[in-house]
Write a protein that holds these residues in place. Structure first.
Motif, PDB file in Angstrom:
ATOM      1  N   HIS A 141      -4.042  -6.095  -4.069  1.00  0.00           N
ATOM      2  CA  HIS A 141      -3.694  -5.787  -2.681  1.00  0.00           C
ATOM      3  C   HIS A 141      -4.498  -6.659  -1.719  1.00  0.00           C
ATOM      4  N   TRP A 160      -2.322   6.064   0.593  1.00  0.00           N
ATOM      5  CA  TRP A 160      -3.524   5.223   0.672  1.00  0.00           C
ATOM      6  C   TRP A 160      -3.791   4.781   2.111  1.00  0.00           C
ATOM      7  N   PHE A 169       0.852  -1.192   0.000  1.00  0.00           N
ATOM      8  CA  PHE A 169       0.000   0.000   0.000  1.00  0.00           C
ATOM      9  C   PHE A 169       0.884   1.238   0.000  1.00  0.00           C
ATOM     10  N   SER A 170       0.498   2.246  -0.741  1.00  0.00           N
ATOM     11  CA  SER A 170       1.225   3.519  -0.690  1.00  0.00           C
ATOM     12  C   SER A 170       0.921   4.189   0.640  1.00  0.00           C
ATOM     13  N   LYS A 195      -9.241  -1.486  -1.221  1.00  0.00           N
ATOM     14  CA  LYS A 195      -8.084  -2.064  -1.903  1.00  0.00           C
ATOM     15  C   LYS A 195      -7.532  -1.053  -2.902  1.00  0.00           C
ATOM     16  N   GLU A 196      -6.245  -0.798  -2.801  1.00  0.00           N
ATOM     17  CA  GLU A 196      -5.630   0.160  -3.722  1.00  0.00           C
ATOM     18  C   GLU A 196      -5.649  -0.380  -5.157  1.00  0.00           C
ATOM     19  N   THR A 197      -5.466  -1.692  -5.288  1.00  0.00           N
ATOM     20  CA  THR A 197      -5.649  -2.393  -6.562  1.00  0.00           C
ATOM     21  C   THR A 197      -6.264  -3.751  -6.223  1.00  0.00           C
ATOM     22  N   SER A 227       4.366  -2.906   2.884  1.00  0.00           N
ATOM     23  CA  SER A 227       4.385  -1.451   3.070  1.00  0.00           C
ATOM     24  C   SER A 227       5.349  -1.078   4.194  1.00  0.00           C
TER      25      SER A 227
END
Length: 433
Positions: free
Chosen positions: A378, A255, A251-252, A373-375, A386
């Motif tokens: 994930h 995010w 995860f960024s 979910k970021e993508t 992360s």
């Protein structure tokens, strides 16, 4: 059972029980234990008696179980007489003296009898029974109980399932054939089957490679422990892995801050599940490590509040770590410390104790429903990646990064005196509050 001594050498002596009179006409057995030590004689006597009883019981059941029983009885009889069971080819290849010694042990009444367990045991006349692939896995488990020592029921299930799946995949491709008939062609057929699935069904090469690894290990271990002279058909079958395809995303930081830590991000989701999720954010723990923690592993009244990751056994409950390097103390800061305090106040991990799969399934479902979910790739486990990336970007020393992640490291650990403080200072550089 008893042993006696004659001319300084101990002998095993036993009257044949009436239960076995119908399968062994002898009234008494006397065998040299080939030792002058009473302690060794006692131990050998127990082993000989165990082998003899197994031999007699196999004889009683012979009509019902066929070839396998005959073979087992032959092996047990040979070992009870102090000989290793050898195939007929190996018996004939022995020096003449060894062959004559084996023949002399056979009673006259058994020497010319067709299918005699006694003669077959000493002269290698009992052919090895067929062993189906489906039975190979069970035999492998019987031979390797040490592999499950220290594992919890859930860990045992997770350990067994992929190996059983690999065996079932093999059976689906080549059939439930005799293990002794497995060939390199069978291994290549399985590889071709997996290749088609990778190309046509978008399966991951790593999934196929896990099958090959498990089958190779199961086969080679069983072969070696059963002293089978068979080539391993599952070697060097691995598929090339696409590193981009296999990479697990993290995860960024944006995010995590704006989505995952947003007020009411998880809605009415079970509070314990959400608290566990938040503890993972600033610790990088594996979910199973946190969900295997008992209340006493949360050390919150310490100068550096932290969680202890360690193996333990509490009655029937066993908790085993992934590797020996996984045992470590991880400081709790920011949102993770707040969540840990709340979890401890609730009595610690309860609903999801040693149930990482159940927790992961719930949180994954909620993340999809609430668009967390970021993508699509994930998962909750992405928090661990992360954490690792945050340490790297913050310039945390490699040695500390390895210790905090519970990875293997060949150098000595930091001294106990400053370890927690150093770890806390490192995490403070990037922790979410």
């Amino acid at each position: 059972m008893a042993h006696t001594i004659s001319r300084g050498v101990y002998y095993f002596v036993k009257r044949i029980p009436g239960r076995y009179a119908c399968v062994d006409p002898r009234s008494r057995i006397q065998l040299s234990l080939k030792t002058k030590c009473p302690e060794v004689a006692q131990k050998k006597s127990l082993i000989v008696e165990e082998r003899l009883i197994a031999y007699w019981e196999a004889l009683l059941a012979e009509d019902h179980e066929g070839a396998k029983t005959h073979y087992d009885a032959a092996v047990n009889f040979a070992e009870a007489q102090g000989y290793s069971y050898l195939s007929l080819e190996k018996v004939v290849a022995e020096p003449l003296g060894g062959l004559l010694n084996r023949i002399e042990v056979i009673p006259d009444s058994e020497r010319s009898k067709t299918g005699s367990v006694v003669a077959d045991g000493l002269l290698g006349g009992a052919p090895k029974p067929a062993l189906k692939i489906s039975r190979l896995y069970e035999d492998y488990l019987d031979l390797t109980p040490d592999l499950l020592i220290g594992k919890s029921d859930d860990q045992i299930r997770k350990w067994k399932n992929p190996r059983l799946k690999a065996v079932n995949n093999l059976i689906a491709v080549v059939g439930d054939k005799d293990v002794h008939e497995l060939t390199r062609d069978d291994g290549l057929k399985l590889r071709e089957w997996w290749m088609d699935r990778v190309v046509d069904e978008d399966k991951k090469p790593s999934t196929a490679n896990k099958d090959f690894t498990h089958l190779s290990k199961i086969f080679s271990t069983w072969r070696d422990l059963r002293q089978e002279q068979l080539a391993n058909p599952f070697l060097q079958l691995r598929l090339a892995e696409n590193e981009l395809q296999e990479h697990r995303p993290s995860f960024s930081r944006d995010w995590i801050k704006t989505a995952l830590l947003a007020p009411d991000a998880f809605g009415a989701t079970n509070e314990e599940a959400v608290l566990v999720f938040k503890i993972l954010i600033n610790t990088g723990l594996r979910p199973s490590e946190l969900l295997g923690a008992k209340l006493e592993h949360f050390v919150l009244d310490h100068e550096v509040p932290h969680i202890c990751v360690e193996e333990y056994r509490d009655g029937p409950v066993k908790r085993k770590l992934k590797t020996k390097w996984s045992a470590r103390d991880v400081p709790l800061l920011g949102v993770s410390l707040d969540a840990a305090k709340r979890l401890v106040a609730m009595g610690g991990v309860q609903a999801y104790y040693l149930k990482a799969d159940r927790w992961s399934a719930l949180v994954n479902k909620v993340m999809v429903e609430r668009k967390l979910k970021e993508t699509d790739r994930h998962t909750p486990y992405s928090l661990r990646h992360s954490f690792e990336e945050s340490m790297l970007e913050a310039g945390v020393d490699h040695r500390l990064r390895v210790e905090l992640m519970g990875h293997a490291y060949n150098r000595p650990k930091y001294g106990e005196g400053g370890s927690l403080e150093l770890k806390r200072e490192a995490i403070m550089r990037f922790a979410f509050n």
